[in-house]
Design a protein around this motif. Structure first.
Motif, short mmCIF file in Angstrom:
data_model
loop_
_atom_site.label_atom_id
_atom_site.label_comp_id
_atom_site.label_asym_id
_atom_site.label_seq_id
_atom_site.Cartn_x
_atom_site.Cartn_y
_atom_site.Cartn_z
N LEU A 95 0.88 -1.33 0.01
CA LEU A 95 0.26 0.69 -0.24
C LEU A 95 0.97 1.32 -0.05
O LEU A 95 1.66 1.22 0.99
N LEU A 96 0.39 2.19 -0.93
CA LEU A 96 1.64 3.05 -0.74
C LEU A 96 0.36 4.95 -0.92
O LEU A 96 -0.95 4.01 -1.61
N GLU A 97 0.04 4.72 -0.04
CA GLU A 97 -0.76 6.33 0.35
C GLU A 97 -0.36 7.50 0.67
O GLU A 97 1.32 8.13 0.89
N LEU A 98 -1.29 8.47 -0.72
CA LEU A 98 -0.74 9.83 -0.86
C LEU A 98 -1.50 10.62 -0.06
O LEU A 98 -2.73 10.73 -0.42
N GLU A 99 -1.43 11.72 -0.13
CA GLU A 99 -1.67 12.82 -0.26
C GLU A 99 -1.35 13.75 -0.70
O GLU A 99 -0.16 14.32 -0.65
N ILE A 100 -2.05 14.78 -1.87
CA ILE A 100 -1.50 15.56 -2.75
C ILE A 100 -2.55 16.77 -2.23
O ILE A 100 -3.19 17.13 -1.76
N VAL A 101 -1.62 17.82 -1.74
CA VAL A 101 -1.95 19.28 -1.35
C VAL A 101 -1.12 20.27 -2.80
O VAL A 101 -0.35 20.36 -3.46
#
Length: 170
Positions: A95-101
Motif C-alpha cells: 500500500l502506498l498512501e499519498l496526500e496531494i496538497v
C-alpha cells in the motif's frame, strides 16, 4: 500494489493519477466516476459512503488478480483511510498512501474555479464548497506531494520510484 491518492478537490489528484495510469499497467478507480454512476443509475440520490464501498471492492478484486490499483479520491476521514488499508491487507498487497496538497491558496482556488466537468452530470465543487469540505488531518504515515511545486509528471515519477522501492522492501 494499491496506490491511494487523497486530497481536497482541485489539488491535482486526478491529473497525477492519470499520469500514473498512463505509465504503469493498472486498474484506475476514480470515486467521482463511481459516485456519479450510482446517482445516474437512480439507485441513490446522494452517493454518501457507497462510492467508497464500491471502489474498495473493485480494488480488492483487481488486487486479488495480481493487478496494481490506483484509487483517486478525497479520502477525507480516518475511516476511509482505514478502509483502503484493510483492502490492501486482505489481499496481501503493498500500500502506498499519498496526500496531494496545493499549498498556494490562490493557485488552489484558481484551479477549483476554472475546472470543467469531465464526468457527465457531475458539477465541479465551488471554492466555497472546497473550503468547507470535511477533511480531517492525517495521523498516519503517507507521502505528501505539494502540487504547487511539483508537476503531475514529476509527481508520477516520485510515486513510481517510491512504489518500486517499497515493493523491493527498501
Amino acid at each position: 500494489m494499491l496506490i491511494v491518492l487523497g486530497g481536497l478537490p482541485g489539488t491535482g489528484k486526478t491529473t497525477i493519477a492519470r499520469e500514473l495510469a498512463a505509465r504503469s499497467p493498472c486498474a484506475y478507480l476514480r470515486i467521482d466516476t463511481i459516485e456519479q454512476a450510482l446517482i445516474r443509475s437512480g439507485a441513490l440520490e446522494e452517493a454518501g459512503p457507497a462510492g467508497y464501498a464500491v471502489a474498495c471492492e473493485l480494488a480488492r478484486s483487481n488486487l486479488a488478480l495480481g493487478m496494481s490499483v490506483i484509487a483517486d479520491c478525497v479520502n477525507p476521514l480516518p475511516v476511509t483511510r482505514e478502509a483502503w488499508r484493510a483492502v490492501a491487507a486482505s489481499t496481501s498487497s503493498d500500500l502506498l498512501e499519498l496526500e496531494i496538497v496545493c499549498s498556494d491558496p490562490a493557485e488552489h482556488r484558481r484551479r477549483v474555479e476554472s475546472r470543467k466537468a469531465d464526468i457527465p452530470g457531475l458539477l465541479p465543487p465551488t471554492w466555497e464548497a472546497v473550503a468547507r469540505h470535511e477533511y480531517e488531518a492525517w495521523t498516519t504515515s503517507r507521502l505528501v506531494i505539494d502540487s504547487a511545486f511539483v508537476s503531475a509528471s514529476e509527481a508520477a515519477t516520485l510515486i513510481l520510484e517510491r512504489s518500486r522501492s517499497q515493493a523491493a522492501g527498501e
